[in-house]
Write an enzyme that holds these catalytic residues in place. Structure first.
Site, PDB file in Angstrom:
ATOM      1  N   LYS A 184       0.857  -1.187   0.000  1.00  0.00           N
ATOM      2  CA  LYS A 184       0.000   0.000   0.000  1.00  0.00           C
ATOM      3  C   LYS A 184       0.891   1.234   0.000  1.00  0.00           C
ATOM      4  O   LYS A 184       1.470   1.593   1.018  1.00  0.00           O
ATOM      5  CB  LYS A 184      -0.911  -0.002   1.228  1.00  0.00           C
ATOM      6  N   GLY A 236       6.685   5.128   8.642  1.00  0.00           N
ATOM      7  CA  GLY A 236       5.847   6.308   8.735  1.00  0.00           C
ATOM      8  C   GLY A 236       5.911   6.923  10.117  1.00  0.00           C
ATOM      9  O   GLY A 236       6.883   6.747  10.854  1.00  0.00           O
ATOM     10  N   SER A 237       4.849   7.602  10.486  1.00  0.00           N
ATOM     11  CA  SER A 237       4.841   8.337  11.745  1.00  0.00           C
ATOM     12  C   SER A 237       4.726   7.408  12.946  1.00  0.00           C
ATOM     13  O   SER A 237       4.186   6.301  12.862  1.00  0.00           O
ATOM     14  CB  SER A 237       3.680   9.330  11.758  1.00  0.00           C
ATOM     15  N   THR A 238       5.219   7.894  14.084  1.00  0.00           N
ATOM     16  CA  THR A 238       5.135   7.120  15.328  1.00  0.00           C
ATOM     17  C   THR A 238       3.683   6.903  15.732  1.00  0.00           C
ATOM     18  O   THR A 238       3.329   5.827  16.235  1.00  0.00           O
ATOM     19  CB  THR A 238       5.912   7.838  16.442  1.00  0.00           C
ATOM     20  N   GLU A 239       2.820   7.904  15.519  1.00  0.00           N
ATOM     21  CA  GLU A 239       1.417   7.778  15.909  1.00  0.00           C
ATOM     22  C   GLU A 239       0.749   6.618  15.166  1.00  0.00           C
ATOM     23  O   GLU A 239       0.048   5.802  15.765  1.00  0.00           O
ATOM     24  CB  GLU A 239       0.667   9.085  15.631  1.00  0.00           C
ATOM     25  N   GLY A 241       2.328   4.153  13.716  1.00  0.00           N
ATOM     26  CA  GLY A 241       3.008   2.929  14.142  1.00  0.00           C
ATOM     27  C   GLY A 241       2.428   2.367  15.424  1.00  0.00           C
ATOM     28  O   GLY A 241       2.259   1.147  15.568  1.00  0.00           O
ATOM     29  N   GLU A 389       9.054  15.973  15.937  1.00  0.00           N
ATOM     30  CA  GLU A 389       9.514  15.782  14.566  1.00  0.00           C
ATOM     31  C   GLU A 389       8.751  16.739  13.649  1.00  0.00           C
ATOM     32  O   GLU A 389       7.536  16.639  13.502  1.00  0.00           O
ATOM     33  CB  GLU A 389       9.289  14.335  14.121  1.00  0.00           C
TER      34      GLU A 389
END
Length: 481
Positions: A184, A236-239, A241, A389
């Site tokens: 994706k 990608g972003s920590t959120e 993840g 970040e």
């Protein structure tokens, strides 16, 4: 003062790219219409629509996973490693043959300078496929147990900052190990993944081995949560993840997560300062700062801080911002209006909290998404711009007196993806590398990648490693060692 050296425009031609008005999904070896709606992908440098792209529904994801399962249980899963290697070698050669086309399309869809797409991204993609092709028939000798076996179907979700490179980092080791893939791509940069699907057809890759489902967050969630997916790989972003980790908790799914970062670039007073300034510029302004491992926190020893800052500003004044397709461009367009708004908001917060921002005189294009390379001084560890970040061309400068203080400040972050150390002393480099809680530590350089070297982080920068022999482990079942 003498006039600055002027560069004549050197635009790369877009004629090498055959853009379609619309794109479907790539499932079971063929392109097909999606069951859902479509969305537009735009050129961030001009805001012009490049193409309409299908948005995969849950039914489309079901079909892609089913195709991947058939391929895994069928010809691909039973294929000897030496035969799989031939396909990876073939893909690598086709990537090289179509390198100009891939580079131009990446720049059109992403906004990064053509020099970076051409000289960094695409060659690194080919190198990863060549490298993992070499491993495909040698998995027994990788030190990962006897008779290692593939996991099955890998669901892979890739970001918009390095669309093609992140594809290669994930697809190449997965295929080398005998897995199949449902990929994706990011909704703002799907076009090179769809061109890669064409390359898979050109390489005669068996149907279902690689499937590409385009869409936004809902499509990614459907891939991650699908019960037929055995392995999840995400950058990608920590959120996001964290959301993925919650979604697969309690399931047998394996995962690798490469998430955010707030890397420290540490410059000691004995560093080669001109070289260090080049590394600082590469560390934060490469790809407009859209880099998880960007050196967004500059830690400079107090005795040379003023000199480093002076040289840095002089170097920043020479950076050329503008048309990403111009071969002279150093800094391209921000990938999306949403990301530009975040960069602007956090930069304004930095000023409100007392930091001083500086940008070289720079005329921004009237259309597109642009932000000038910016450096903030007077930054403390309490500032949001030193903790969060930003994912843009924004550098925060802090100072230190002793190596111990440098380590304490560098590690004072929830992230742990990368770091840089600049000094002439080899012993100091080794000591710092041991002390810094970062997955990658560069010495007298920054943002250097190689397919033979593992990459990944600690803490909120994720878990698992991509690249090198370590990257194979993420796609193999644990076997008796």
């Amino acid at each position: 003062m003498p006039e600055p050296f002027e560069y004549a425009p050197a635009p790369e031609s877009t004629s090498v790219v055959d853009l379609r008005p619309s794109y479907g999904l790539f499932v079971d070896g063929d392109f097909r219409d999606g069951a859902g709606e479509s969305f537009k992908t735009v050129n961030p440098a001009t805001e012009e629509v490049l193409a309409e792209v299908a948005e995969a529904s849950e039914a489309d994801v079901d079909a892609a996973v089913a195709a991947a399962r058939r391929a895994f249980e069928g010809p691909w899963g039973r294929m000897p490693g030496r035969e799989r290697a031939k396909y990876l070698f073939r893909i690598a050669r086709i990537v090289q043959e179509r390198s100009r086309e891939l580079a131009v399309l990446e720049t059109l869809d992403n906004g990064k300078p053509i020099r970076e797409s051409r000289d960094v991204d695409v060659p690194t993609v080919a190198a990863h496929f060549f490298y993992y092709a070499g491993w495909a028939d040698k998995l027994d000798h990788a030190g990962l147990g006897t008779d290692p076996r593939p996991l099955g179907v890998a669901g892979q979700v890739i970001p918009w900052n390095f669309p093609l490179m992140m594809l290669a980092w994930k697809v190449a080791p997965a295929l080398a190990c005998g897995n199949t893939v449902v990929l994706k791509p990011a909704e703002t940069t799907p076009l090179t993944a769809l061109l890669f699907a064409e390359i898979c057809q050109q390489a005669d890759l068996p149907p279902g081995v690689v499937n590409v489902v385009t869409g936004a967050g809902a499509t990614g969630r459907a891939v991650v949560a699908h019960p037929g997916v055995d392995k999840v790989a995400f950058t990608g972003s920590t959120e996001v993840g964290k959301a993925i980790a919650r979604a697969i908790a309690g399931t047998p799914k394996r995962s690798t997560l490469e998430l955010g970062g707030k890397a420290a670039n540490v410059v000691f007073d004995d560093a080669p300062l001109d070289q260090a300034v080049e590394g600082i510029v590469t560390g934060i302004f490469f790809n407009q700062g859209h880099v998880c491992c960007a050196g967004s926190r500059l830690l400079v020893q107090e005795s040379v801080a003023d000199e480093v800052l002076t040289r840095l500003k002089e170097r920043m004044a020479t950076l050329r911002l503008g048309d990403p397709l111009d071969k002279n461009t150093d800094v391209g367009a921000i990938n999306s209006a949403e990301q530009l708004a975040r960069i602007r908001a956090l930069s304004e917060v930095g000023r409100e909290e007392g930091a001083e921002g500086w940008s070289a005189a720079c005329e921004l294009p009237e259309r597109g998404f642009w932000f000038p390379p910016t450096v903030f001084t007077g930054v403390t560890q309490a500032h949001r711009i030193a903790r969060e970040e930003i994912f843009g061309p924004v550098l925060s400068v802090l100072t230190f007196r002793t190596p111990a203080e440098a380590v304490e400040k560098a590690n004072n972050t929830p992230y742990g993806l990368s770091a840089g150390v600049w000094t002439e002393k080899g012993s100091r480099i080794l000591w710092m590398a041991q002390q810094l809680r970062a997955g990658v530590v560069w010495a007298n350089t920054f943002n250097k990648f190689d397919p033979t070297s593992p990459f990944g982080g600690y803490k909120e920068s994720g878990h698992g490693r991509e690249g090198g022999r370590h990257g194979l482990a993420a796609y193999l079942q644990e076997a008796q060692r």
